[in-house]
Motif scaffolding. Structure first.
Motif, short mmCIF file in Angstrom:
data_model
loop_
_atom_site.label_atom_id
_atom_site.label_comp_id
_atom_site.label_asym_id
_atom_site.label_seq_id
_atom_site.Cartn_x
_atom_site.Cartn_y
_atom_site.Cartn_z
N GLN A 103 0.83 -1.21 0.00
CA GLN A 103 0.00 0.00 0.00
C GLN A 103 0.87 1.26 0.00
N SER A 104 2.00 1.20 0.70
CA SER A 104 2.89 2.36 0.75
C SER A 104 3.59 2.58 -0.59
N VAL A 105 3.67 1.53 -1.41
CA VAL A 105 4.31 1.64 -2.72
C VAL A 105 3.33 2.18 -3.76
N ILE A 106 2.07 1.75 -3.68
CA ILE A 106 1.10 2.20 -4.68
C ILE A 106 0.53 3.58 -4.36
N ALA A 107 0.58 4.00 -3.08
CA ALA A 107 -0.03 5.28 -2.70
C ALA A 107 0.51 6.46 -3.50
N PRO A 108 1.85 6.63 -3.65
CA PRO A 108 2.34 7.77 -4.44
C PRO A 108 2.06 7.66 -5.94
N LEU A 109 1.74 6.46 -6.42
CA LEU A 109 1.37 6.31 -7.82
C LEU A 109 -0.06 6.79 -8.06
N ILE A 110 -0.90 6.61 -7.05
CA ILE A 110 -2.30 7.05 -7.14
C ILE A 110 -2.41 8.55 -6.87
N ASP A 111 -1.63 9.03 -5.90
CA ASP A 111 -1.65 10.45 -5.53
C ASP A 111 -0.21 10.96 -5.51
N PRO A 112 0.36 11.29 -6.69
CA PRO A 112 1.78 11.67 -6.77
C PRO A 112 2.08 12.91 -5.93
N PRO A 113 3.20 12.92 -5.21
CA PRO A 113 3.58 14.09 -4.43
C PRO A 113 4.01 15.23 -5.36
N GLU A 114 3.94 16.45 -4.83
CA GLU A 114 4.40 17.60 -5.59
C GLU A 114 5.92 17.49 -5.81
N PRO A 115 6.42 18.03 -6.92
CA PRO A 115 7.86 17.91 -7.22
C PRO A 115 8.76 18.45 -6.11
N ASP A 116 8.30 19.50 -5.42
CA ASP A 116 9.14 20.10 -4.38
C ASP A 116 8.76 19.63 -2.98
N ALA A 117 7.99 18.56 -2.90
CA ALA A 117 7.57 18.06 -1.59
C ALA A 117 8.77 17.54 -0.81
N PRO A 118 8.81 17.78 0.51
CA PRO A 118 9.93 17.28 1.31
C PRO A 118 9.93 15.76 1.35
N ALA A 119 11.08 15.19 1.64
CA ALA A 119 11.18 13.73 1.74
C ALA A 119 10.29 13.22 2.87
N ALA A 120 9.72 12.07 2.66
CA ALA A 120 8.84 11.49 3.68
C ALA A 120 9.63 11.15 4.94
N LEU A 121 8.97 11.30 6.08
CA LEU A 121 9.59 10.95 7.35
C LEU A 121 9.73 9.43 7.47
N ARG A 122 10.69 9.00 8.26
CA ARG A 122 10.80 7.57 8.53
C ARG A 122 9.53 7.11 9.24
N PRO A 123 8.92 5.99 8.80
CA PRO A 123 7.71 5.54 9.49
C PRO A 123 7.98 5.20 10.95
N SER A 124 7.04 5.57 11.79
CA SER A 124 7.18 5.37 13.23
C SER A 124 5.79 5.15 13.80
N ALA A 125 5.59 4.04 14.49
CA ALA A 125 4.26 3.65 14.95
C ALA A 125 4.16 3.65 16.47
N LEU A 126 3.02 4.12 16.97
CA LEU A 126 2.71 4.05 18.39
C LEU A 126 1.76 2.87 18.60
N VAL A 127 2.14 1.94 19.45
CA VAL A 127 1.31 0.76 19.72
C VAL A 127 0.50 1.01 20.98
N VAL A 128 -0.82 1.06 20.82
CA VAL A 128 -1.69 1.40 21.95
C VAL A 128 -2.73 0.32 22.23
N THR A 129 -2.79 -0.73 21.39
CA THR A 129 -3.71 -1.83 21.63
C THR A 129 -2.92 -3.07 22.03
N PRO A 130 -3.55 -4.04 22.69
CA PRO A 130 -2.80 -5.19 23.21
C PRO A 130 -2.15 -6.02 22.11
N LEU A 131 -0.94 -6.45 22.38
CA LEU A 131 -0.18 -7.23 21.41
C LEU A 131 -0.61 -8.70 21.36
N PHE A 132 -1.65 -9.06 22.11
CA PHE A 132 -2.21 -10.40 21.94
C PHE A 132 -3.36 -10.37 20.93
#
Length: 568
Positions: free
Chosen positions: A234-263
């Motif tokens: 999904q992260s690969v096809i997203a910019p093909l569907i909605d291309p970023p602007e030519p001068d858009a800054p580089a995407a941030l490194r993905p970082s996730a907050l886990v708030v639901t139980p890991l079971f």
């Protein structure tokens, strides 16, 4: 770059990017579409993420004041895996349980168990000793990694079940082994040399069903990794569907907050397991607190939030109160339950940089399923979205297994390599749910001409309380243990915060009386607190029954909601 349609983007990626190339595979006599070049098993995800995590040098895991680089985390996994073999005598095919809150030790244990070819048994951290006893007998797991509260609940079961308990964190000194000592005393280096077939079992996760006892969902390595790479795509096809602007800054490194139980799969699969090949950092919260979540996301440049709808609503309220818009967040997802449609536009307004998203998946599908994000979701807030490509297939079936027409109510039925192998020790339930590779979900909905699915009802008698699935028969079974209860019926009650709350009507013996608090105290010994009815109606006459003399839950629910006088 010219924008592609979603269908064009999928075709482009699967035909030009070798990572997402497809082939047909035969799994237990059924042909599936599957990814051809992905890691064959879950431990392979750890190795696949090495380069994405700066050759191991980037910070990977944060918990309160603790931090580990990817290399440190990998080393810990490898050491624990060796210790499991050398000190605990565990090997391929052994079932090993984990019972703890969201600690880094849980993530490390999951991968270490997998690395020796073992099968992870996820135990619900809220379960009572009675519920833990059922799952351990059902899974036949003999080794359990447990923190303090879980260790205390397991002690009465240790002798009868022949358990070897490994202490984690605040359980130190109460187990036969300690996880820190195992890691410190283990050999360093690479992962153990084990051949793990892609169709070997990876995990057993317990999911409430229509029977009183939870079902052990058996997930394979193939199922988990195909789900992970479906989301990664999904992260690969997203910019093909909605291309970023030519001068858009580089995407941030993905970082996730886990708030639901890991079971639950909501946290393990699309957050933890996906983080490995995606190069994402993981931050764990000890306990849900909306204001603390806002602070963590703001101060640590967290880009991804996935929780039950209640949590995203509370995050929104806290952010508004704190004057924060969390500009780094680019994904705000909901899983475990349906988000109220009215919240979608509010979330999009509060967090203008975030793609507000929804998702539907099941433990039985390794969490893979249906979803949508951004403008599509804002335009269709009541819908569940479209099927995630490219390995899944979808049918809407009637009770006889026939396809229904577009726009007609049918049972959501999916086929993919991510589907479970079976329900543990339940061949009849497996045969009812899995048919020629197609998984009948029990969820009813309609499919429109554009491919969007709207879920309308559930065939199963399940209450979804803030993302937790609760079987009505599970609650009823506990209520029937009370000596004054003759009959009981559990049902969902609308709840503004949790979506649904547990309600119950009980018929008591003549002359008996009980308050809701008294009943709650009684039930605490038999079911987890989140399953205890928040609303209780008492009567001395028989409960409403249908034409076949079975309890009519819907009629009982409607009658109770109209009769506040009988509520205690």
């Amino acid at each position: 770059m010219t924008a592609m349609t979603p269908e064009e983007a999928v075709r482009h990626v699967v035909t030009t990017n070798p990572t997402f190339a497809l082939h047909e595979v035969d799994v237990r006599g059924v042909t599936f579409k599957a990814f051809k070049n992905i890691p064959p098993n879950v431990p392979g995800l750890l190795a696949a993420g090495w380069a994405q995590h700066g050759d191991g040098q980037l910070e990977y895991l944060a918990y309160e004041d603790e931090s580990q680089t990817y290399a440190e985390f990998t080393s810990g996994v490898n050491k624990l895996a060796h210790a499991m073999r050398d000190e605990l005598g565990l090997g391929q095919g052994d079932r090993v349980a984990v019972a703890m809150r969201n600690y880094p030790d849980l993530l490390m244990s999951v991968l270490a168990i997998s690395s020796i070819g073992g099968i992870v048994v996820f135990l619900n951290a809220w379960w009572t000793p009675e519920e833990l006893d059922y799952a351990l007998r059902d899974s036949e797991a003999k080794v359990v990694f447990a923190d303090g509260p879980r260790m205390e609940r397991l002690q009465p079961l240790k002798e009868a079940l022949g358990l070897t308990l490994v202490s984690v964190r605040d359980a130190k000194g109460h187990g036969a082994f300690d996880i820190d000592a195992l890691i410190e005393g283990a050999k360093a280096g690479t992962a153990p040399e084990v051949t793990i077939d892609t169709d070997d079992d990876f995990a057993i996760m317990y999911s409430s069903g229509t029977t009183g006892s939870p079902k052990g969902v058996v997930q394979t390595h193939r199922g988990a990794v195909n789900a992970v790479f479906s989301w990664l795509m999904q992260s690969v096809i997203a910019p093909l569907i909605d291309p970023p602007e030519p001068d858009a800054p580089a995407a941030l490194r993905p970082s996730a907050l886990v708030v639901t139980p890991l079971f639950h799969v909501t946290a393990t699969h699309p957050l933890f397991l996906l983080s490995l090949p995606a190069g994402a950092k993981i931050t764990l919260m000890r306990k849900w607190d909306a204001a603390e979540a806002v602070r963590l996301m703001r101060d640590n440049t967290i880009t991804r939030f996935l929780g039950v709808p209640t949590q995203s609503a509370e995050l929104m309220q806290a952010a508004r109160a704190m004057g924060e818009t969390l500009p780094a967040m680019d994904y705000l997802g909901a899983g475990g339950a349906k988000r109220p449609g009215a919240q979608v536009a509010q979330l999009a307004e509060t967090f203008p940089n975030a793609g507000v998203a929804t998702g539907w998946g099941m433990t039985e599908t390794n969490a893979l399923g249906i979803g949508m994000i951004g403008d599509d979701y804002v335009a269709r807030p009541e819908s569940a979205g479209k099927l995630h490509p490219p390995v899944q297939e979808l049918r809407m079936l009637d009770d006889n297994g026939n396809d229904v027409a577009l726009g007609e109510l049918g049972e959501i039925t999916v086929k993919s390599p991510a589907n479970m192998r079976c329900y543990l020790n339940k061949p009849d339930a497996t045969a009812e749910t899995l048919q020629d590779g197609w998984l009948r979900t029990g969820d009813l909905g309609v499919l429109d001409a554009d491919g969007y699915v709207t879920i309308l009802d559930r065939k199963k008698n399940i209450i979804i309380r803030g993302g937790e699935n609760i079987a009505c028969l599970d609650v009823e079974g506990a209520l029937h243990r009370h000596p004054d209860v003759l009959e009981a019926a559990a049902f969902s009650v609308p709840d503004a915060r949790l979506g649904e709350a547990v309600g119950a009507a009980v018929q008591l013996k003549e002359g008996a009386l009980i308050s809701r608090d008294e009943m709650a105290r009684f039930l605490e010994a038999h079911i987890a607190k989140f399953k205890i009815p928040a609303h209780l109606w008492i009567q001395h006459g028989a409960l409403i029954r249908g034409a076949t003399d079975k309890i009519d839950r819907r009629a009982i629910c409607a009658s109770c909601l109209e009769n506040e006088e009988a509520k205690v």
